[in-house]
Design a protein around this motif. Structure first.
Motif, mmCIF file in Angstrom:
data_model
loop_
_atom_site.group_PDB
_atom_site.id
_atom_site.type_symbol
_atom_site.label_atom_id
_atom_site.label_comp_id
_atom_site.label_asym_id
_atom_site.label_seq_id
_atom_site.Cartn_x
_atom_site.Cartn_y
_atom_site.Cartn_z
ATOM 1 N N ARG A 81 8.705 18.090 8.753
ATOM 2 C CA ARG A 81 7.354 17.779 8.265
ATOM 3 C C ARG A 81 7.027 16.237 8.426
ATOM 4 N NH1 ARG A 81 8.332 14.518 3.974
ATOM 5 N NH2 ARG A 81 10.568 14.466 2.915
ATOM 6 N N LYS A 82 5.632 16.027 8.184
ATOM 7 C CA LYS A 82 5.333 14.674 8.377
ATOM 8 C C LYS A 82 5.784 13.382 7.520
ATOM 9 C CE LYS A 82 0.494 14.439 9.932
ATOM 10 N NZ LYS A 82 -0.674 14.135 9.690
ATOM 11 N N VAL A 83 6.541 12.376 8.136
ATOM 12 C CA VAL A 83 6.974 11.380 7.208
ATOM 13 C C VAL A 83 5.554 10.759 6.391
ATOM 14 C CG1 VAL A 83 7.928 9.130 7.152
ATOM 15 C CG2 VAL A 83 8.607 10.808 8.531
ATOM 16 N N ILE A 84 5.902 10.331 5.072
ATOM 17 C CA ILE A 84 4.903 9.694 4.493
ATOM 18 C C ILE A 84 5.324 8.004 4.180
ATOM 19 C CG2 ILE A 84 3.367 9.388 2.059
ATOM 20 C CD1 ILE A 84 3.266 12.068 3.781
ATOM 21 N N ILE A 85 4.635 7.101 4.861
ATOM 22 C CA ILE A 85 4.927 5.807 4.842
ATOM 23 C C ILE A 85 4.035 5.158 3.638
ATOM 24 C CG2 ILE A 85 4.855 3.597 6.473
ATOM 25 C CD1 ILE A 85 5.204 5.379 8.818
ATOM 26 N N GLY A 86 4.760 4.569 2.986
ATOM 27 C CA GLY A 86 4.195 3.640 1.967
ATOM 28 C C GLY A 86 3.948 2.087 2.348
ATOM 29 N N SER A 87 2.691 1.744 2.196
ATOM 30 C CA SER A 87 2.298 0.432 2.572
ATOM 31 C C SER A 87 1.246 -0.446 1.429
ATOM 32 C CB SER A 87 1.631 0.427 3.914
ATOM 33 O OG SER A 87 1.278 -0.812 4.310
ATOM 34 N N ARG A 88 1.347 -1.758 1.577
ATOM 35 C CA ARG A 88 0.371 -2.332 1.125
ATOM 36 C C ARG A 88 -0.749 -2.383 1.655
ATOM 37 N NH1 ARG A 88 2.853 -8.006 0.666
ATOM 38 N NH2 ARG A 88 0.825 -8.703 0.006
ATOM 39 N N GLY A 89 -2.165 -2.635 1.053
ATOM 40 C CA GLY A 89 -3.236 -2.134 1.649
ATOM 41 C C GLY A 89 -4.042 -3.198 2.665
ATOM 42 N N SER A 90 -3.381 -4.612 2.815
ATOM 43 C CA SER A 90 -3.927 -5.752 3.414
ATOM 44 C C SER A 90 -3.706 -5.222 4.908
ATOM 45 C CB SER A 90 -3.119 -6.802 3.229
ATOM 46 O OG SER A 90 -1.785 -6.819 3.697
ATOM 47 N N MET A 91 -4.719 -5.887 5.521
ATOM 48 C CA MET A 91 -4.746 -5.817 7.115
ATOM 49 C C MET A 91 -3.359 -5.779 7.776
ATOM 50 S SD MET A 91 -7.524 -7.491 9.937
ATOM 51 C CE MET A 91 -9.100 -7.269 8.858
ATOM 52 N N LEU A 92 -2.386 -7.026 7.445
ATOM 53 C CA LEU A 92 -1.595 -7.330 8.004
ATOM 54 C C LEU A 92 -0.382 -6.281 7.631
ATOM 55 C CD1 LEU A 92 0.545 -9.187 9.680
ATOM 56 C CD2 LEU A 92 0.760 -10.381 7.443
ATOM 57 N N ALA A 93 -0.300 -5.866 6.173
ATOM 58 C CA ALA A 93 0.441 -4.590 5.965
ATOM 59 C C ALA A 93 0.087 -3.491 6.709
ATOM 60 C CB ALA A 93 0.439 -4.588 4.352
ATOM 61 N N LEU A 94 -1.079 -3.037 6.818
ATOM 62 C CA LEU A 94 -1.325 -1.984 7.588
ATOM 63 C C LEU A 94 -1.096 -1.950 8.932
ATOM 64 C CD1 LEU A 94 -4.655 -0.908 5.601
ATOM 65 C CD2 LEU A 94 -2.422 0.208 5.581
ATOM 66 N N ALA A 110 4.565 3.515 12.547
ATOM 67 C CA ALA A 110 4.304 4.790 12.665
ATOM 68 C C ALA A 110 4.470 5.182 14.274
ATOM 69 C CB ALA A 110 2.895 4.915 12.091
ATOM 70 N N LYS A 111 3.757 4.139 14.750
ATOM 71 C CA LYS A 111 3.554 4.298 16.447
ATOM 72 C C LYS A 111 5.175 4.670 17.007
ATOM 73 C CE LYS A 111 1.633 2.381 20.616
ATOM 74 N NZ LYS A 111 1.252 1.344 21.180
ATOM 75 N N ARG A 112 5.927 3.517 16.545
ATOM 76 C CA ARG A 112 7.233 3.707 16.884
ATOM 77 C C ARG A 112 8.199 4.882 16.815
ATOM 78 N NH1 ARG A 112 11.024 -1.553 16.488
ATOM 79 N NH2 ARG A 112 12.375 -0.106 17.627
ATOM 80 N N LEU A 113 7.736 5.408 15.520
ATOM 81 C CA LEU A 113 8.530 6.623 15.156
ATOM 82 C C LEU A 113 8.219 7.975 15.915
ATOM 83 C CD1 LEU A 113 8.323 6.338 11.089
ATOM 84 C CD2 LEU A 113 10.347 6.117 12.429
ATOM 85 N N GLN A 114 6.768 7.775 16.385
ATOM 86 C CA GLN A 114 6.490 8.910 17.044
ATOM 87 C C GLN A 114 6.885 8.788 18.384
ATOM 88 O OE1 GLN A 114 3.688 11.561 16.187
ATOM 89 N NE2 GLN A 114 5.111 12.217 18.049
#
Length: 309
Positions: free
Chosen positions: A2-15, A22-26
């Motif tokens: 299944r897909k991994v759900i990644i939690g993040s703060r919402g700032s531009m830097l956090a995203l 996410a890219k590295r996990l892929q």
């Protein structure tokens, strides 16, 4: 899987950071993911200096609650924001390769801290930075600067501050341009926060994905950051105390250098140590004891009383 759900703060830097993971996990683990944005206490309260709203978990607590509740599988943190102790059931599974560890001076009118006029306003969220600025220039007016990187840059542009200090890693990751003077401060000029420039990946201890998340760990960065975090743990310091600590290699020896003190720069201790990289935690403990023997805990307690008053 299944897909991994990644939690993040919402700032531009956090995203940026969450998308990078996410890219590295892929690419490296063949894991697809989606990002869930979570607001933390540190994101919600922006009109009060960080030190006055608590020193532990300001940017991690809500993410950790969602990890424990199974709503997300992985939390991506700026490692410098991560407390040295974890809630039961959670662990730091990986520390990514460090970006630039240094702090960055930014100004539209002045090329350096030294060239600022007497009484100039310098914006920073950090007691660590404030302490080290005051050590160099007691006359400067350091003021709390909250909000995301874009908000801070806008306030600098609007003339609220003569200069601001940001982490160079964030400047690099976001490709910040348009500020006339941007200068990285050497580690000797301003010792960074523990873990600065690295990302910390946190998951449940029983996570089915833990072995895959662990692939993103960088061995050298882990060695450095574990040493820095152990030093902070021994001093019973948190993320919002005036301590700079930096680990590096010097001729295959582990070098630790630290500076701590009162936010106004009136009492400051600093030192460095070289030792065996294979006994990095013991070296960090020995280094912390040097500071403790010189009254570091008393200074930090006094600093906390002032900052939280």
């Amino acid at each position: 899987m299944r897909k991994v759900i990644i939690g993040s703060r919402g700032s531009m830097l956090a995203l940026w950071q969450a998308n990078y993971i996410a890219k590295r996990l892929q690419e490296e683990c063949n894991l697809s993911s989606e990002i869930k944005i979570i607001k933390t206490k540190g994101d919600k309260i922006l009109d009060v200096p960080l030190a006055k709203i608590g020193g532990k978990g300001l940017f991690t607590k809500e993410l950790e609650e969602m990890l424990l509740g199974g709503e997300i599988d992985l939390a991506v943190h700026s490692l410098k924001d991560v407390p040295v102790e974890f809630p039961q059931g959670l662990k730091l599974i990986a520390i990514t390769q460090r970006e630039d560890v240094r702090d960055c001076f930014l100004s539209h009118h002045y090329e350096s801290l030294q060239s600022l006029p007497v009484g100039a306003k310098v914006g920073t969220t950090s007691l660590r930075r404030t302490m080290q600025i005051k050590l160099k220039r007691a006359d400067l007016d350091t003021q709390s600067l909250r909000g995301n990187v874009q908000t801070r840059l806008e306030r600098l542009k609007n003339g609220d501050f003569d200069a601001i200090i940001l982490a160079q890693a964030g400047v690099n990751r976001l490709g910040i341009e348009g500020v006339k003077y941007m200068r990285a401060l050497s580690v000797e000029e301003m010792i960074p926060a523990m873990g600065q420039g690295a990302l910390g990946l946190e998951c449940r201890e029983d996570s089915e994905f833990a072995p895959l998340f662990a692939r993103l760990n960088d061995e050298n960065t882990g060695l450095f950051c574990e040493s820095e975090r152990e030093f902070i743990r021994c001093l019973e310091g948190g993320c919002q105390v005036p301590i700079g600590i930096h680990a590096s290699l010097q001729d295959d020896k582990l070098k630790l250098q630290a500076r701590l003190g009162m936010p106004d720069g009136s009492k400051v201790l600093e030192d460095s140590i070289l030792g065996d990289r294979n006994n990095h935690l013991a070296l960090a403990q020995e280094f912390a004891k040097r500071f403790i023997d010189r009254g570091a805990k008393e200074i930090l307690q006094e600093a906390s009383r002032v900052a939280f008053a």
